[in-house]
Write a protein that holds these residues in place. Structure first.
Motif, mmCIF file in Angstrom:
data_model
loop_
_atom_site.group_PDB
_atom_site.id
_atom_site.type_symbol
_atom_site.label_atom_id
_atom_site.label_comp_id
_atom_site.label_asym_id
_atom_site.label_seq_id
_atom_site.Cartn_x
_atom_site.Cartn_y
_atom_site.Cartn_z
ATOM 1 N N LEU A 87 0.886 -1.222 -0.015
ATOM 2 C CA LEU A 87 -0.003 0.014 0.156
ATOM 3 C C LEU A 87 0.860 1.303 -0.138
ATOM 4 C CD1 LEU A 87 -3.112 -0.229 0.187
ATOM 5 C CD2 LEU A 87 -2.001 -2.029 0.656
ATOM 6 N N ALA A 88 2.121 1.309 0.650
ATOM 7 C CA ALA A 88 2.852 2.290 0.701
ATOM 8 C C ALA A 88 3.202 2.770 -0.826
ATOM 9 C CB ALA A 88 3.981 2.176 1.400
ATOM 10 N N LEU A 89 3.855 1.604 -1.596
ATOM 11 C CA LEU A 89 4.039 1.841 -2.977
ATOM 12 C C LEU A 89 3.016 2.488 -3.849
ATOM 13 C CD1 LEU A 89 6.480 -1.345 -3.786
ATOM 14 C CD2 LEU A 89 7.085 0.852 -3.763
ATOM 15 N N ALA A 90 1.750 1.769 -3.486
ATOM 16 C CA ALA A 90 0.607 2.312 -4.125
ATOM 17 C C ALA A 90 0.323 3.828 -3.969
ATOM 18 C CB ALA A 90 -0.607 1.620 -3.902
ATOM 19 N N ALA A 108 11.130 14.709 -4.197
ATOM 20 C CA ALA A 108 11.644 13.284 -3.803
ATOM 21 C C ALA A 108 10.684 12.486 -2.907
ATOM 22 C CB ALA A 108 12.822 13.471 -2.769
ATOM 23 N N VAL A 109 9.993 11.591 -3.669
ATOM 24 C CA VAL A 109 8.902 10.870 -3.255
ATOM 25 C C VAL A 109 9.239 9.408 -2.705
ATOM 26 C CG1 VAL A 109 6.281 10.060 -3.381
ATOM 27 C CG2 VAL A 109 7.321 11.981 -4.693
ATOM 28 N N GLU A 110 9.117 9.360 -1.401
ATOM 29 C CA GLU A 110 9.939 7.978 -0.689
ATOM 30 C C GLU A 110 9.006 7.264 0.394
ATOM 31 O OE1 GLU A 110 14.686 9.193 -0.515
ATOM 32 O OE2 GLU A 110 13.190 10.628 0.509
ATOM 33 N N VAL A 111 9.541 6.107 0.391
ATOM 34 C CA VAL A 111 8.628 5.372 1.623
ATOM 35 C C VAL A 111 9.507 5.129 2.807
ATOM 36 C CG1 VAL A 111 6.864 4.359 0.031
ATOM 37 C CG2 VAL A 111 9.297 3.405 0.284
ATOM 38 N N ALA A 204 13.984 0.637 -3.587
ATOM 39 C CA ALA A 204 14.433 1.498 -4.682
ATOM 40 C C ALA A 204 14.192 3.077 -4.542
ATOM 41 C CB ALA A 204 14.002 0.951 -6.228
ATOM 42 N N HIS A 205 13.057 2.923 -3.350
ATOM 43 C CA HIS A 205 12.482 4.362 -3.176
ATOM 44 C C HIS A 205 12.555 4.599 -1.570
ATOM 45 C CE1 HIS A 205 11.228 4.842 -7.268
ATOM 46 N NE2 HIS A 205 10.719 3.827 -7.222
ATOM 47 N N ALA A 206 13.099 4.077 -0.963
ATOM 48 C CA ALA A 206 13.286 3.874 0.679
ATOM 49 C C ALA A 206 13.945 5.035 1.164
ATOM 50 C CB ALA A 206 14.034 2.495 1.002
ATOM 51 N N TYR A 207 13.414 5.624 2.068
ATOM 52 C CA TYR A 207 13.853 6.877 2.961
ATOM 53 C C TYR A 207 15.045 6.394 3.775
ATOM 54 C CZ TYR A 207 13.558 11.013 6.167
ATOM 55 O OH TYR A 207 13.814 12.106 6.658
ATOM 56 N N LYS A 208 15.918 7.261 3.580
ATOM 57 C CA LYS A 208 17.227 7.309 4.505
ATOM 58 C C LYS A 208 17.838 5.730 4.553
ATOM 59 C CE LYS A 208 17.078 11.219 6.129
ATOM 60 N NZ LYS A 208 18.200 12.466 5.956
ATOM 61 N N MET A 209 17.757 4.951 3.538
ATOM 62 C CA MET A 209 18.386 3.767 3.555
ATOM 63 C C MET A 209 19.866 3.855 3.353
ATOM 64 S SD MET A 209 17.771 0.416 4.109
ATOM 65 C CE MET A 209 16.003 0.699 4.009
ATOM 66 N N GLY A 210 20.506 3.328 4.281
ATOM 67 C CA GLY A 210 22.150 3.440 4.183
ATOM 68 C C GLY A 210 22.603 4.542 5.230
ATOM 69 N N GLU A 211 21.553 5.086 5.595
ATOM 70 C CA GLU A 211 21.989 6.130 6.765
ATOM 71 C C GLU A 211 21.786 5.600 7.996
ATOM 72 O OE1 GLU A 211 20.890 10.034 6.041
ATOM 73 O OE2 GLU A 211 20.738 9.729 3.790
ATOM 74 N N VAL A 212 22.427 6.447 9.184
ATOM 75 C CA VAL A 212 21.976 6.263 10.456
ATOM 76 C C VAL A 212 21.020 6.958 11.038
ATOM 77 C CG1 VAL A 212 22.907 6.407 12.778
ATOM 78 C CG2 VAL A 212 24.570 5.657 11.108
ATOM 79 N N MET A 213 20.027 6.127 11.570
ATOM 80 C CA MET A 213 18.774 6.549 12.365
ATOM 81 C C MET A 213 18.599 6.073 13.592
ATOM 82 S SD MET A 213 17.033 8.174 9.519
ATOM 83 C CE MET A 213 15.232 7.852 9.762
ATOM 84 N N ARG A 214 17.743 6.789 14.337
ATOM 85 C CA ARG A 214 17.236 6.298 15.649
ATOM 86 C C ARG A 214 16.081 5.353 15.445
ATOM 87 N NH1 ARG A 214 18.385 6.573 20.330
ATOM 88 N NH2 ARG A 214 20.034 8.262 20.048
#
Length: 254
Positions: A87-90, A108-111, A204-214
């Motif tokens: 549903l997020a992709l939709a 920048a439209v991300e999930v 392919a559209h993931a938010y902050k993938m590869g970055e450090v998050m809490r």
């Protein structure tokens, strides 16, 4: 007038539209418990008792889209949580179609894991999955709140809305695109048998993938690098050099 898109109509989705309601998801949950079956959408112009994750109140003024979808036996139980990704992709598909039509190529439209839509780093929509059993039949209700005209001033994540970002749409206009995008993504997902493709598209559209998050999960709070999503939908993170899988929780910018 709110109406289904052509693909959604052809795929047999139903639709109810009401001016005001307590909660679209709570209503569909009650309907399903009383024997109603899906796929059917419930769309309201406003909610007076909307809920977000962990039971948080969801501000629901007129002008935004409030919609919930009831699905009956959408997949074997072990695959149901994957619907967050579907549903997020939709949602993203629908936004991108409208943005492209309006020449808005700078967005920048991300999930964001597990169930948020982010535009230019701001939360513009959220999803909430609920479910239950009626006899031997499983049902799932997916609730969506989409910030078309307004957004909360105070929230756990920086928020925005489509109007503020220069996207011109209305609940009825956006819902037609969304209902078709949901029908298409559900068909692609194929009751969980094609989650590999859904997962690849999501990553392919993931938010902050590869970055450090809490990471806030299971009464823990720690910093970790986002590394991916496993075949079940769990978030893969690197915490102090050790891989961990987060199955439930939230992620926040540092």
């Amino acid at each position: 007038m709110v109406s289904l898109g052509e693909r959604a109509r052809l795929d047999g989705f139903g639709l109810r539209h009401v001016p005001s309601i307590g909660s679209t998801s709570a209503t569909l949950m009650e309907d399903a418990s009383n024997g109603a079956s899906g796929p059917v959408w419930l769309v309201a112009d406003e909610q007076v008792d909307g809920k977000g994750r962990r039971g948080r109140f969801w501000h629901s003024p007129k002008g935004n889209l409030y919609a919930s979808l009831l699905l009956t036996d959408p997949a074997p139980g072990e695959y149901v949580a994957q619907l967050s990704f579907v549903l997020a992709l939709a949602l993203r598909d629908a936004v991108c179609q409208i943005a492209d039509a309006q020449g808005k190529t700078d967005l920048a439209v991300e999930v964001k894991w597990p169930n948020d839509l982010m535009i230019n780093g701001h939360k513009c929509a959220g999803l909430l999955l609920e479910g239950g059993m009626k006899g031997q039949s499983r049902f799932v209700v997916i609730g969506m709140g989409v910030n078309l005209a307004f957004h909360p001033e105070k929230s756990n994540h920086p928020a925005s809305d489509f109007a503020e970002l220069g996207l011109n749409t209305s609940p009825a206009h956006f819902f037609a695109f969304l209902s078709d995008a949901v029908a298409q993504r559900l068909s692609q997902w194929a009751r969980g048998s094609n989650f590999a493709q859904i997962r690849a598209d999501w990553l392919a559209h993931a938010y902050k993938m590869g970055e450090v998050m809490r990471i806030n999960a299971n009464a823990e709070s720690y910093e970790a690098r986002l590394e991916g999503v496993d075949p079940t939908g769990g978030l893969i993170v690197d915490h102090m050099g050790r891989q961990r899988i987060v199955t439930a929780g939230e992620i926040f910018n540092l």
